[in-house]
Design an enzyme around this catalytic site. Structure first.
Site, PDB file in Angstrom:
ATOM      1  N   LYS A   1     -12.652  -1.426   6.788  1.00 56.72           N
ATOM      2  CA  LYS A   1     -12.035  -2.363   7.729  1.00 56.72           C
ATOM      3  C   LYS A   1     -12.626  -2.153   9.135  1.00 56.72           C
ATOM      4  O   LYS A   1     -13.354  -2.999   9.630  1.00 56.72           O
ATOM      5  CB  LYS A   1     -10.511  -2.188   7.763  1.00 56.72           C
TER       6      LYS A   1
ATOM      7  N   TRP B   1       0.816  -1.209   0.000  1.00 53.08           N
ATOM      8  CA  TRP B   1       0.000   0.000   0.000  1.00 53.08           C
ATOM      9  C   TRP B   1       0.847   1.255   0.000  1.00 53.08           C
ATOM     10  O   TRP B   1       0.513   2.246  -0.679  1.00 53.08           O
ATOM     11  CB  TRP B   1      -1.019  -0.027   1.146  1.00 53.08           C
TER      12      TRP B   1
ATOM     13  N   ASP C   1      -1.603   6.581   6.123  1.00 53.46           N
ATOM     14  CA  ASP C   1      -2.721   5.788   5.602  1.00 53.46           C
ATOM     15  C   ASP C   1      -3.073   4.762   6.678  1.00 53.46           C
ATOM     16  O   ASP C   1      -2.420   3.735   6.815  1.00 53.46           O
ATOM     17  CB  ASP C   1      -2.301   5.093   4.304  1.00 53.46           C
TER      18      ASP C   1
END
Lengths: 364, 364
Positions: free
Chosen positions: B200, B106, B176
């Site tokens: 999530k 990511w 992030d």
């Protein structure tokens, strides 16, 4: 069509009412979808069961709108306002100008955003005919031939204006159909790009459809955020980033509901009937008025004013008591607005007219 | 905590499982919310009842994370990948460089997008210690002093890596936190911007939170699409465009659920217990292994491999029969992955370990 709820009809301009049957189905399987023991919103967008949802939704929309095979159907995030940026960033292709037809608030908002990326050549198409708000015939629209495209908004939700013609041009025609899509038949092959935020005739807020002719996929600007890139979204089947899966699923249910109802042709007939009942009553009444010329009256959003604006609050209060929700006009124009999207049954419009009659008899 | 469903535990990495109590509440009021006779997703985002939902969700998140008053809380669209563009476009402020700490998939994806807008100075922080995947101590991280900011991703969902330190810098730290947020205590005041896709630990896919220090609101690029502009979103209270109202409402329910549970401190204790049960069992077993160094093991995503990869399919099949869902590892690393986000109860992890033991006894 089933009423929206016991005695409740929701005239919200957006997020708008959804078909009651769709919400009931979603409710029944919210905790256990597809025998998985989980909700549809709790599974990977790349799992087989979700991919089936995604593909069926696309196919059903293709069937409903008769979308030719050289068009991609993209499920995007960010709503129509994101498309106000995405359109120039995807389509200018080095050109510096684009023509924007202006007939109301949303067309103007698109122009404002486009100014970041090009010089929008704005043609003011809103006019007055016989003292009523109207749109010039397309033959009078001036289109700059050096434009990358021509952008217009066929239905202006705030003004209650609808445009029933297409720009006369060989340039790609880009249409913000947020409040038009699926309400009446269109010929997709006439357009370069059609985009539409979901929260009127498609599904819940948070998903936006773009239908893009495939020769327009190669023109993206270097500064276009990738998640808005039509080509990338097409290649990744709208799963470049995690899509709003629940909104996609609900949109798919709405498409199936509409197919069962007979498709766009059938809903257009109902929509025309609904609009006629309301406009005819308003026109016949000395107490209510609608300021839009009959050629350009919106099928979806019917603004109307009371002869005595001091009664606006009373009207809204009594309507609400009767279960007629969200009739307050947009703050920019005041008065009332009845949004009668696909999910609004004929009975809802009839109930509104009945109430308007009673109110008129008592207070006029 | 109630089990996710009768005998079903969902280990999906995202969209992930939601608290069962939240889904039950949503289900119970899906057709008639707040006595309106409509769903919460069918009302205007500007209506009083929805504004209350929006404000309460923000306040609850502020309470949960102890967010200082000089930070704005924004509810955005487009997910974390949209923030990969939004961060440089909002924060470069004319600078041409930004430091990106790379410890996995990511972080690298954020670099790739940032390349459109600046020269990312990438510090490779992933390393090996004692043959295990690890992250260098922050003292070894090289930060370019001319950078506009330092970006990192404290939890890499695919690799199962977690970073428990902060970059040592006076530059704004951008994180992030898609798979970290609300899982453990953090000190928001140490950050410039924290962003997190909802799917999530927050809610359904389709909404993304950004927590932005207010001195960083003035740096936007001219080509930033307005709907991603932190300053505009702050001024318009995240209603510049129609927000994904249902996702916002569900996120608010998750925040209330977490507060009732005792907040982030309480869930962190549970999360540490859950992770310990799983890692301890894996470490004690000769049949399963996890390749991440103990200092950098993710609390949320536990990848593990079987000693006999040819049994992967059998493992997944039997797990699924037992109601243990979505354990397949990411295609980039293979094997298994158990994502044990906040909504996963202790009993789910225990059920997984019980199953792993049985499988090991039968097939090792």
């Amino acid at each position: 069509m089933e009423p929206m709820s016991e005695n409740v009809f929701n005239f919200s301009a957006g997020p708008a009412g959804l078909p009651r049957d769709v919400l009931k189905k979603a409710q029944s399987e919210l905790l256990d979808w597809n025998d998985l023991g989980t909700s549809v919103m709790e599974i990977s967008h790349r799992s087989k069961p979700f991919i089936q949802v995604a593909e069926e939704a696309e196919q059903d929309l293709r069937d409903l709108l008769n979308i030719p095979s050289n068009y991609k159907v993209l499920f995007c995030q960010g709503g129509a306002r994101a498309q106000f940026s995405a359109v120039p960033l995807n389509l200018l292709g080095g050109k510096r100008k684009a023509t924007y037809i202006d007939a109301g608030y949303w067309a103007q908002s698109a122009v404002e955003e486009a100014q970041k990326y090009c010089t929008p050549i704005v043609h003011q198409a809103k006019t007055e005919i016989d003292g009523k708000t109207a749109v010039q015939p397309v033959s009078e629209w001036v289109i700059d031939p050096e434009s990358a495209y021509v952008h217009f908004c066929p239905n202006e939700t705030i003004d209650g204006i609808e445009i029933n013609e297409l720009p006369q041009t060989d340039l790609p025609i880009i249409a913000d159909m947020s409040s038009t899509i699926l309400s009446r038949e269109i010929d997709v092959s006439q357009y370069g790009v059609i985009y539409a935020g979901a929260q009127k005739n498609i599904g819940p807020a948070g998903i936006c459809i773009a239908i893009v002719r495939d020769d327009l996929l190669e023109l993206a600007s270097d500064v276009l955020p990738t998640f808005l890139n039509y080509k990338v979204l097409a290649e990744k089947e709208s799963m470049y980033n995690t899509p709003p899966t629940f909104a996609w699923y609900l949109s798919g249910l709405v498409f199936k509901w509409l197919k069962e109802l007979g498709g766009v042709q059938a809903i257009e007939r109902i929509n025309r009937e609904k609009a006629a009942i309301l406009y005819d009553y308003i026109d016949a009444s000395p107490f209510y008025k609608n300021q839009v010329h009959s050629d350009n009256r919106s099928l979806m959003n019917v603004p109307f004013q009371l002869a005595k604006p001091e009664l606006d609050e009373k009207f809204l209060e009594l309507a609400d008591e009767r279960g007629l929700r969200a009739l307050k006009g947009h703050r920019a124009v005041g008065g009332m607005r009845a949004s009668i999207y696909n999910a609004m049954p004929l009975e809802g419009v009839q109930a509104l007219v009945d109430f308007m009659k009673e109110f008129e008899q008592q207070y006029a």
